[in-house]
Structures are given as C-alpha cells and as structure tokens.
Design a protein around this motif. Sequence first.
Motif, PDB file in Angstrom:
ATOM      1  N   ASN A   1    -102.566-104.019 -23.808  1.00  0.00           N
ATOM      2  CA  ASN A   1    -102.077-105.357 -24.164  1.00  0.00           C
ATOM      3  C   ASN A   1    -101.127-105.899 -23.105  1.00  0.00           C
ATOM      4  OD1 ASN A   1    -103.486-105.079 -26.536  1.00  0.00           O
ATOM      5  ND2 ASN A   1    -101.703-104.624 -27.799  1.00  0.00           N
ATOM      6  N   GLU A   2    -100.245-105.028 -22.622  1.00  0.00           N
ATOM      7  CA  GLU A   2     -99.276-105.436 -21.605  1.00  0.00           C
ATOM      8  C   GLU A   2     -99.983-105.885 -20.333  1.00  0.00           C
ATOM      9  OE1 GLU A   2     -94.947-105.180 -20.329  1.00  0.00           O
ATOM     10  OE2 GLU A   2     -95.963-105.191 -22.251  1.00  0.00           O
TER      11      GLU A   2
ATOM     12  N   GLN B   1     -93.237-118.665 -25.911  1.00  0.00           N
ATOM     13  CA  GLN B   1     -93.582-117.584 -24.986  1.00  0.00           C
ATOM     14  C   GLN B   1     -92.416-117.310 -24.051  1.00  0.00           C
ATOM     15  OE1 GLN B   1     -96.835-118.200 -22.009  1.00  0.00           O
ATOM     16  NE2 GLN B   1     -97.801-116.478 -23.047  1.00  0.00           N
TER      17      GLN B   1
ATOM     18  N   GLN C   1    -110.592-106.455 -23.854  1.00  0.00           N
ATOM     19  CA  GLN C   1    -109.762-107.633 -24.137  1.00  0.00           C
ATOM     20  C   GLN C   1    -110.038-108.755 -23.146  1.00  0.00           C
ATOM     21  OE1 GLN C   1    -105.593-107.120 -25.065  1.00  0.00           O
ATOM     22  NE2 GLN C   1    -105.909-104.993 -25.642  1.00  0.00           N
TER      23      GLN C   1
ATOM     24  N   ARG D   1    -111.824-112.624 -23.684  1.00  0.00           N
ATOM     25  CA  ARG D   1    -111.160-113.873 -23.290  1.00  0.00           C
ATOM     26  C   ARG D   1    -111.998-114.694 -22.306  1.00  0.00           C
ATOM     27  NH1 ARG D   1    -104.664-112.920 -22.769  1.00  0.00           N
ATOM     28  NH2 ARG D   1    -104.390-111.689 -24.670  1.00  0.00           N
TER      29      ARG D   1
ATOM     30  N   ALA E   1     -91.619-115.319 -20.426  1.00  0.00           N
ATOM     31  CA  ALA E   1     -92.293-114.721 -19.276  1.00  0.00           C
ATOM     32  C   ALA E   1     -91.283-114.486 -18.160  1.00  0.00           C
ATOM     33  CB  ALA E   1     -93.431-115.609 -18.776  1.00  0.00           C
TER      34      ALA E   1
ATOM     35  N   VAL F   1     -94.533-110.496 -20.148  1.00  0.00           N
ATOM     36  CA  VAL F   1     -94.888-111.618 -21.011  1.00  0.00           C
ATOM     37  C   VAL F   1     -94.736-111.180 -22.455  1.00  0.00           C
ATOM     38  CG1 VAL F   1     -96.663-113.297 -21.683  1.00  0.00           C
ATOM     39  CG2 VAL F   1     -96.569-112.469 -19.324  1.00  0.00           C
ATOM     40  N   ASP F   2     -94.196-112.059 -23.304  1.00  0.00           N
ATOM     41  CA  ASP F   2     -94.126-111.772 -24.725  1.00  0.00           C
ATOM     42  C   ASP F   2     -94.162-113.085 -25.491  1.00  0.00           C
ATOM     43  OD1 ASP F   2     -94.010-110.284 -27.034  1.00  0.00           O
ATOM     44  OD2 ASP F   2     -92.222-109.158 -26.452  1.00  0.00           O
ATOM     45  N   ARG F   3     -94.539-113.004 -26.779  1.00  0.00           N
ATOM     46  CA  ARG F   3     -94.643-114.206 -27.615  1.00  0.00           C
ATOM     47  C   ARG F   3     -93.725-114.086 -28.825  1.00  0.00           C
ATOM     48  NH1 ARG F   3     -99.079-117.704 -26.796  1.00  0.00           N
ATOM     49  NH2 ARG F   3    -100.444-117.027 -25.105  1.00  0.00           N
TER      50      ARG F   3
ATOM     51  N   GLN G   1    -101.761-109.324 -20.864  1.00  0.00           N
ATOM     52  CA  GLN G   1    -100.826-110.446 -20.927  1.00  0.00           C
ATOM     53  C   GLN G   1    -100.330-110.825 -19.536  1.00  0.00           C
ATOM     54  OE1 GLN G   1     -98.212-111.055 -24.637  1.00  0.00           O
ATOM     55  NE2 GLN G   1     -98.206-108.849 -24.361  1.00  0.00           N
TER      56      GLN G   1
END
Length: 460
Positions: free
Chosen positions: A142-143, A165, A260, A264, A167, A156-158, A146
């Motif tokens: 996931n990291e 977001q 992933q 996308r 970043a 990056v995180d949400r 992103q």
Amino acid sequence: MRLSLVCGQTGGTSDMRILIVGAGEVGSNIASNLAGTHEVTMIDRDPERIEELTYSLDVLAKEGDGTSLRTLEEAGLEQTDLLIASTDVDESNLAICGTAKTVSDPFTIARVKNADLLRTWERSRRAFSVDFMVCSTLLTANEAVQVVGLPLSTDVDRFANGLVQMAEFELVEDSPLVGQTVGEADRVESLTFASILRDGEVLIPRGETTFTSDDKVVVIGSPEGVRQFSLRVIPDETPSETENVFVVGASEIGVHVARQLQDRGVDVRLIEQDSERADEVAEMLSETIVLNNDATDTEFLEQENFGKADAVITTLDNDQKNLLVALLAKRLGVKRAISVMESEEYRDLFNEVGVDVTINPQIVTGEEIARFTREQIAEKLSFIEDSRAEVFEIEIDPESVLAGRPVEESIADLPASVVIGAIARDDRMITPRGDTVIEAGDHVILFTDDEVSEEVLSKV
C-alpha cells in the motif's frame, strides 16, 4: 473491538500496561513510540538484544520464549492491558495471542506476513484469539502504491475518509520551487504548508521561508490540491503522471503492488527470474505482463524499454539485490526508483546512491501498530520522518480550545510548532485561514512535532 475498550480498564488513555513479544525492528519501533506514555515490557529470545533495549529504551526487557505461558506470566501477563506479538514468525505470533487468552484477556495484536491469515481473520474478527491483525506485506505494498501516485512524494496518507490528503515531497536541485519563498509557492487554494524537514530539523514554514534543495515539504489539503502541488514540485522533464511501472521481483509484496497498480489502470510489467513463480503469478495477475528474466540483464531491459518507465519498484528477496536493480534503473534513465528495504541499516546507503524512496516493512508495520494503539485519542495518526513529527485527525468537542474560535485566536493556545492543516465538515474540506471558526463536531487535521504531541492532544 476497539482499543478504547482496553483503555477503559486502566481508566484513561495513558499508562496502559503493554507487553511486546519480539524485540526486532518492529517491536523496537513500537516500543519507542509507546514507552513515553505507557508501561512497556518486552520479551525476546536474544540476550544481546535484551541488554541493548534495557539501556536504549525506557522499557522492562526480559529474555525468554514468548510462546511459553510461563514466560508470559513472569512478564506480567495477568496485569497486561495490551499484548503485541511482533516476532518474525506468523505462527508464533498467533500462538502467543492464543496462549495469552487462555489465562487472561488482554487486547491482542498480531503481526503477520501472510495476507491469507489476514483475510481469514477479517471474516471472523476473533479468529486466532487476535483482536487486531496487521499484515506487513499488504502495508508495504500500500505504501509503495501511494507513493507512486504522486511524483517526487516520499510519503502519502489520507484523512477524513479520503477528503484530506497529507503528502511529503523532496525538492530536487532543479525543482522550480527551490529558491522560492513559501509565500511565492502558495498558489494552490485547497492546500496548507505544514512543515519543512531540513537537515534533521522540523521547521514551521512562514511566508518568507525560502525552499532549498533537499528540503522535504509536508503539505495537507484536498487530494486534487495535493496533486496540483505535486506537478509544481517536479522539474519540467519529469513525467507528471505515472502511466507505466516495472515491478521487479514476484515476492508477496511485489504481487500485491502489481495487483493494486493494475486495478488503478496503470500499465504494469513484473520481472521474475524464477520460471515457475513467473508462470504462477501470470495466472494470478490477468492485467499484468509478467516477464521471466534476470532484472540485471541490461540487454533484456533495453529491449523492454525499462529506462523509459515512469517508476521502478524493486521487491526482491534481499536488500543488496534491490539496491543493485534500483541503481541500474536510475542509470538507464528511470525517473523514480522505489525499493523495499528489509534492514534499516541500509537506508542511508540507499538514499546516498540515488534511490528515490525506500520502504522498510518493519518500520511501516511498527508505525501501524503504534498508530492503532494511540487512535483512542486521535481518529487517525500518521508519523513523519521516523516519528519526529505527527499528523493527527481529531474530532473537536465543545471543550476543545479550538471550538467556537477563529483559528488565529485559538492557535495561540497551542505550542508554536502546531499547524492546523485542514478541517473536514459535513463531507467537505475547508482550508483553514486566520478567520476560520472551528465548530464542535469538525474533524481537524493537525501537524505537530513529537515533543509536544501529548500536550496538544490534551488541549484539543
């Protein structure tokens, strides 16, 4: 089951009794994040590691086998609120949690690498006697995905269900932002400059602050605002969209990354040297081109236009191989090389020789577990630069110092290193300005350095 239920046993959100089994990089990272506010005991089989922890962290360290009930009881199992099984062996971690539940009822967290175990647990949240499970393989994938989505981002995180977001971007020497002031660069409406990380220091940006090469800039805003800013960070010759990516190594992490990315709509090609593994993965990933070859074969790479890829992600089975392929990718012209790095001791080397982003599964996992244990206070928590700074999402209650007051007034009651990055209200994001009034029920995203985080949380 939320960890807040565990905290209820101790009457508050601090001073929990935490037992961590496994004192490797994951366990040590968790302990360093929690020891300041909780009573932490650690168990490990390695006597040298135990001696080291005794002097380096404010924890009680005991030598022993964490799967043994006797060892757990001697470490204070019956008085433990939270048990974290963080050894390198999935089965051992499940056994530790099961053993603990036979005589006591601590909240149990297990670290696993096998994603199938996580899927089983998700179907029955009490499976394996585990209350919360963390899969390091999926977290690492996931990291990587992103980071790939934003050019030059390193983290990056949400927050607020995706409305906001965060970043982190590293400014290369020829970035258009180098030499500009924050005031000159502040051209995106739905964006807040949270901090600048420079030479190991966390700086709060002011209008007159000038960006320099190698600065890491942390911004908070809407996903579209962050994306617009990312395009202003990159040099003119850097591709603005990630359309084609090579994943090198069909490890479990590599397969999750490829899956992933293909979901996308990214053009993904995965290189795997082992023919049987390549065939197996090709059947699993219908939208990914799997290439059976040696990723250090430059003739093969040139034939596949490897050097023209927007990004290369190396997920091989050891750090030396990942470093070699990442360096080769940069030499052939790839703009971004992202490497999975199992040992933290190699991080400086990876960065010094030109690898753009390194992702350590142990660090990612340790931060995820530490984040979960602290979310009884904050709804979402993200660590910046080895926990030197933190980003919180807080739901504001009427007693908060922020409630019912303009930002320029209420911020004066918080430490100087705090930045209000964004406000989420009624499914919309508000960019905070001096006259913005924060209301009870708002979700506020705050940036702060780690030295004052506890003080901040006590006030908001």
